[in-house]
Design a protein around this motif. Structure first.
Motif, PDB file in Angstrom:
ATOM      1  N   PRO A   1       0.815  -1.218   0.000  1.00 45.25           N
ATOM      2  CA  PRO A   1       0.000   0.000   0.000  1.00 45.25           C
ATOM      3  C   PRO A   1       0.847   1.266   0.000  1.00 45.25           C
TER       4      PRO A   1
ATOM      5  N   GLU B   1       2.006   6.241   4.266  1.00 45.03           N
ATOM      6  CA  GLU B   1       1.187   7.276   4.913  1.00 45.03           C
ATOM      7  C   GLU B   1       2.001   8.495   5.317  1.00 45.03           C
TER       8      GLU B   1
ATOM      9  N   SER C   1       3.023   2.044   9.121  1.00 40.99           N
ATOM     10  CA  SER C   1       2.865   0.896   8.227  1.00 40.99           C
ATOM     11  C   SER C   1       4.200   0.277   7.837  1.00 40.99           C
TER      12      SER C   1
ATOM     13  N   GLU D   1      -0.752  -2.585  -4.401  1.00 40.77           N
ATOM     14  CA  GLU D   1      -1.837  -3.133  -3.584  1.00 40.77           C
ATOM     15  C   GLU D   1      -2.475  -4.347  -4.231  1.00 40.77           C
TER      16      GLU D   1
ATOM     17  N   ASN E   1      -8.149  -2.329   5.123  1.00 42.96           N
ATOM     18  CA  ASN E   1      -7.569  -1.503   4.073  1.00 42.96           C
ATOM     19  C   ASN E   1      -7.501  -2.287   2.772  1.00 42.96           C
TER      20      ASN E   1
ATOM     21  N   HIS F   1      -6.821  -4.336  -0.166  1.00 42.57           N
ATOM     22  CA  HIS F   1      -5.772  -5.325  -0.441  1.00 42.57           C
ATOM     23  C   HIS F   1      -6.453  -6.650  -0.735  1.00 42.57           C
TER      24      HIS F   1
ATOM     25  N   GLU G   1      -9.159   3.089   1.728  1.00 41.52           N
ATOM     26  CA  GLU G   1      -7.779   3.421   1.401  1.00 41.52           C
ATOM     27  C   GLU G   1      -6.975   3.469   2.695  1.00 41.52           C
ATOM     28  N   THR G   2      -5.713   3.095   2.634  1.00 40.18           N
ATOM     29  CA  THR G   2      -4.931   2.848   3.843  1.00 40.18           C
ATOM     30  C   THR G   2      -4.934   4.015   4.814  1.00 40.18           C
TER      31      THR G   2
END
Length: 537
Positions: free
Chosen positions: A41, A44, A53, A246, A385, A387, A415-416
């Protein structure tokens, strides 16, 4: 005080995007050795003190370096600190910084930069999700709680090249904590000048083997070799692209087409049908990571309902998930600590040894005792999230809950960044997908996640006995510490704030041209340790 020395030591559809990322042959040659890594992903943040993450961690490890680093095989090695000494009582560390340690803008990196970084990581204003890793430092817990002064933190610059860190108590695994991004230095002047924009390309000043060249959201992060890095001559890769991948099947096809050197993961269904030439490029290894579901314990329906939470846990057939969905050596998880953690043996609830029929019977009993049944089914939301794996697992678990208990589960993918914010705020979440990978190889790296004051405890779990047991363990060592950790894990498993589902293995495809790759339990692979051999004709 006496010291003892420690030595220093669908791919076509993405063609336009790939060209924009610099993946054409001409662009690659212009950039020297170009490594293309699948990274899962989107990241962030690139603020090392705010990383949450795995994908962001992969990039930040290329950009920054702490006092302590890791070798390709996972061993701890000197980073910015060329060497360090530890007092005989294990409470004072004195680090000698490398004379050639510099920021990417050419400025000298000094001990004062680390003092500033530790104070920032621990400040409540920073809201670092990993600040608790630094709790062993004297004054750190008070500072995190907003009750202490930064000047009283046990981190001080004895001179430009000498940093002293004083701990509250001996912490044998402390050097491993310093390899985490929460302990990385940040460039004070650029951060205070640029504020929230300091992590942008053209503004980010870093000290690792690479510098930020471009950050394209939902596409890639491109890094260039840092000529100011103290060990720059040993860095072979000139440019590295961390690509958002992703869609695992698309990532797999891109690898097969030669558009990636390394994948972040490998779809299980592709492993089963993989031709021999690809199987020789497949790397599967044990990993200190756990995939789990968390409950929001701060509001109904799971607040003050341990029986209901346990019913949902019992209803999940983990063996089916690892055999049918994963199929790559993952192990079903009933306890919290993964295999390989050096502590008291991982705890397993009694029901882990029960037959499937007995588990289902007990799940139905607990479900009814919580006030639910055919006339009043539980309606619950599962958030995850975006995936492939997360969607498949959520779909299977929802079906298990429906078939076994009659639960009506609705799936929400986000979305993450939105997903992580939802988890933190706990306003909309009921059940959420999560994972945890050890920051260091010790049981506390997992158990501390569920402390009531840990900012990464997205469940809202708060158990005074659990907190007290871990506090006692922090002041203990050897067998007594192991027993306290075991008690804490048993107490937490009885409460069921989380549902452990399986323990990870790492699954990467690594092109034969990649040199220097070594499997390790934390799955940290620094680009500085890799090289590219010429492709075979």
């Amino acid at each position: 005080m006496p010291m003892r020395a420690r030595s220093a030591r669908p791919w076509l559809a993405m063609l336009a995007l790939l060209l924009a990322c610099g993946l054409s042959p001409s662009a690659a040659s212009a950039q020297g050795k170009l490594l293309k890594r699948g990274n899962g992903p989107d990241v962030e943040t690139l603020d090392p003190h705010k990383v949450r993450s795995v994908s962001a961690g992969n990039v930040v490890r290329d950009l920054f370096e702490g006092l302590v680093s890791e070798a390709a095989d996972g061993r701890l090695i000197p980073g910015v600190a060329a060497s360090w000494q530890i007092s005989d009582d294990g409470r004072i560390y004195v680090f000698s910084l490398r004379a050639d340690a510099r920021w990417s803008n050419g400025e000298a990196l000094t001990a004062a930069d680390f003092v500033y970084a530790f104070r920032r990581s621990l400040s409540p204003a920073t809201a670092s999700p990993s600040a608790a890793l630094l709790a062993p430092i004297r004054g750190a817990e008070a500072l995190m709680a907003g009750k202490g002064s930064a000047e009283h933190l046990g981190v001080s610059a004895l001179d430009d090249r000498t940093l002293q860190i004083e701990l509250e108590r001996p912490t044998p695994y402390f050097p491993g904590l310093l390899a985490n991004s929460v302990a990385y230095p940040v460039h004070r002047a650029s951060l205070e000048r640029e504020r929230a924009q300091f992590t942008r390309a053209g503004k980010l000043v870093s000290n690792g083997a690479y510098v930020l060249d471009e950050w394209a959201l939902q596409s890639h992060v491109r890094l260039k070799r840092n000529a100011q890095y103290w060990n720059a001559p040993a860095v072979a890769i000139d440019t590295v692209l961390h690509l958002v991948t992703e869609d695992l099947n698309a990532e797999f096809q891109r690898f097969r087409a030669g558009e990636l050197h390394i994948t972040e993961q490998v779809p299980a269904q592709q492993i089963a049908a993989m031709p021999p030439v690809l199987k020789r490029q497949l790397r599967i290894a044990d990993y200190l990571g756990s995939y789990y579901y968390g409950f929001n314990l701060t509001r109904p329906p799971f607040q003050d309902q341990p029986g209901l939470r346990k019913a949902l846990s019992l209803a999940i057939d983990r063996q089916i998930i690892v055999d049918k969905l994963m199929g790559s050596g993952e192990k079903p998880a009933y306890g919290w600590l993964p295999p390989g953690i050096d502590a008291a043996s991982s705890q397993r609830p009694e029901w882990a040894s029960w037959s499937r029929e007995r588990r289902v019977s007990e799940a139905r009993r607990l479900y009814a005792a919580a006030g639910y049944g055919p006339q009043r089914p539980l309606a619950v939301q599962i958030r995850y999230n975006t995936h492939d794996y997360h969607q498949k697992i959520a779909t299977v678990i929802a079906a298990m809950w429906k078939q076994t208990l009659g639960v009506q589960a609705t799936l929400y993918n986000e979305e993450t960044k939105v997903f992580l914010q939802s988890r933190r705020e706990r306003r909309y979440t009921q059940v959420f997908r999560a994972s945890w990978v050890a920051d260091y190889a010790d049981a506390s790296s997992f158990l501390d996640l569920l402390l009531s004051n840990n900012p990464r405890n997205d469940t809202g779990y708060a158990n005074a006995r659990y907190d007290a047991l871990l506090a006692q363990a922090a002041n203990s060592s050897g067998a007594p510490r192991g027993e306290l950790l075991a008690q804490a894990e048993r107490s937490m498993l009885d409460d069921t704030p989380v549902i452990p589902i399986y323990f990870y293995v790492t699954k990467h495809l690594v092109a034969p041209t990649v040199r220097g790759w070594q499997d390790n339990a934390l799955d940290h692979h620094y680009t500085r340790d890799l090289d590219l051999a010429p492709a075979s004709p």
